[in-house]
Scaffold this motif. Structure first.
Motif, PDB file in Angstrom:
ATOM      1  N   THR A   1       9.352   4.266  17.009  1.00 51.46           N
ATOM      2  CA  THR A   1       8.682   4.290  15.704  1.00 51.46           C
ATOM      3  C   THR A   1       7.958   5.614  15.546  1.00 51.46           C
ATOM      4  O   THR A   1       7.091   5.963  16.347  1.00 51.46           O
ATOM      5  CB  THR A   1       7.688   3.128  15.563  1.00 51.46           C
TER       6      THR A   1
ATOM      7  N   SER B   1       6.151   8.033  12.455  1.00 50.76           N
ATOM      8  CA  SER B   1       5.677   8.083  11.065  1.00 50.76           C
ATOM      9  C   SER B   1       5.939   6.763  10.352  1.00 50.76           C
ATOM     10  O   SER B   1       6.291   6.742   9.177  1.00 50.76           O
ATOM     11  CB  SER B   1       6.358   9.229  10.311  1.00 50.76           C
ATOM     12  N   GLY B   2       5.801   5.654  11.079  1.00 57.05           N
ATOM     13  CA  GLY B   2       5.972   4.339  10.482  1.00 57.05           C
ATOM     14  C   GLY B   2       7.416   3.929  10.275  1.00 57.05           C
ATOM     15  O   GLY B   2       7.696   2.888   9.676  1.00 57.05           O
TER      16      GLY B   2
END
Length: 391
Positions: free
Chosen positions: A356, A358-359
């Motif tokens: 994961t 940056s989201g």
């Protein structure tokens, strides 16, 4: 040019030493230049490129509904048609098919006087599966062009085999800020975001920057073509490794074992990913298995000995495929007539799996292994690479 690293413009290696035209690798975690949001959305620049908001229209989103493996037929268009046409010595017929191919300027703004590629020597072809029949969409609507899968196909100088390297669509890479920009410009995103930023040429530029491999040709294929070509062959036999129910209407049942599938069924099967333990990676494997089955069926006596079936198959291929301006089907027919399914090696671009960033759930490259692989492609030494990487 054949088999060379063939830098285009200011392209530079994306791996290993981390060199590019002004420093910084194209892969891995967000660079030290990242903003607080992890380089996504991209920074700076104008609309339609990394460094600015996507162009007007449907925005690019990190997660998409599962797509299907249109890329398989693109490869079939290159290899199957070539072998069949040359084998039956219908060169004039091949010329007519060549004229029927749709064309696109896949190297727009990145050619820099790039000479036309001949088929002598090694060849590198980017194969693209997309949702659109129109790769030449205007720049302000290029965000409508999307790719499900990318495959870098390398054909060695002896033209006796081919290696097909699947590039995960969620691979986290640096996307240049323009089609002719330096490799370290722009910022990082999933590789299929390149299509939203600059259409097919931006994807070409991104792959060349990522691999330091010169691309000689680009072929793209659409949804309708996938079904039509499969049906023209009378369907294909595919291995179903576990019984599942499709998540797409009409929710077909796929039963473990070997199943004969028509175009609709095969399309549905290789779209599936959520039911499998490795998700997109299992889906890519199913695409590869489909490709081999398609090639073997097309090269079978049942196709070659039936003029009507052969014509339907060849016509459906040319309707499905969009090629770059210099791609010659007749040249391919002569040079690659001996290629068959057993001559293909399928490889997945080296990676460390999903993380994961940056989201977003992204695939992170294994930079050291990727460097070795793509150096072998660029120098036409894949035989040595495969010997050292038998697994």
């Amino acid at each position: 040019m054949p088999g060379s690293s063939g830098r285009v413009g200011s392209a530079a290696p994306a791996y290993g030493s981390g060199r590019s035209s002004s420093g910084g690798p194209s892969y891995g975690a967000p660079s030290s230049r990242s903003s607080g949001d992890g380089d996504w959305p991209p920074r700076g620049g104008g609309p339609g490129g990394p460094g600015g908001p996507p162009p007007a229209g449907r925005p690019y989103k990190g997660k998409r509904k599962p797509k299907w493996g249109r890329i398989a037929l693109v490869v079939g268009a290159v290899l199957i048609v070539a072998g069949i046409i040359a084998g039956i010595s219908l060169y004039g017929y091949a010329n007519g098919l060549n004229d029927d191919l749709k064309r696109t300027d896949a190297f727009s703004e990145i050619t820099n006087g790039r000479p036309a590629k001949t088929v002598d020597g090694a060849l590198n072809v980017l194969l693209v599966g997309s949702d659109s029949r129109d790769p030449d969409a205007a720049k302000d609507t290029t965000n409508a062009w999307r790719a499900d899968t990318l495959i870098l196909m390398h054909i060695p100088a002896d033209h006796k085999s081919a290696q097909l390297i699947s590039i995960p669509r969620d691979l986290w890479v640096n996307i240049p800020s323009a089609n002719d920009a330096a490799c370290d410009s722009g910022s990082r995103a999933k590789i299929n975001a390149a299509f939203a930023f600059g259409g097919l040429p931006r994807a070409v530029r991104t792959v060349e920057c990522m691999t330091d491999v010169h691309l000689d040709h680009v072929l793209a294929i659409d949804f309708g073509g996938f079904k039509e070509v499969t049906d023209a062959l009378g369907g294909v036999d595919l291995k179903v490794d576990q019984s599942i129910t499709s998540i797409h209407k009409p929710h077909r049942k796929f039963v473990k074992g070997t199943m004969h599938m028509n175009g609709e069924q095969a399309l549905d099967w290789i779209r599936q990913r959520k039911q499998f333990p490795r998700g997109d990676f299992d889906r890519m494997r199913h695409q590869q298995e489909f490709l081999k089955a398609l090639m073997d069926k097309a090269a079978s006596g049942g196709t070659l000995s039936n003029p009507s079936k052969l014509n339907d198959f060849l016509k459906s291929v040319t309707k499905a495929v969009t090629a770059d301006q210099d791609f010659s089907l007749t040249d391919m027919a002569v040079q690659f007539r001996s290629l068959r399914g057993e001559n293909l090696t399928f490889i997945t671009s080296p990676n460390k799996g999903s993380e994961t960033i940056s989201g977003q759930s992204v695939v992170v490259a294994d930079r050291d292994k990727a460097l070795v692989l793509y150096k072998a492609v660029a120098s036409d030494k894949m035989t040595e690479w495969m010997t050292a990487n038998k697994s």
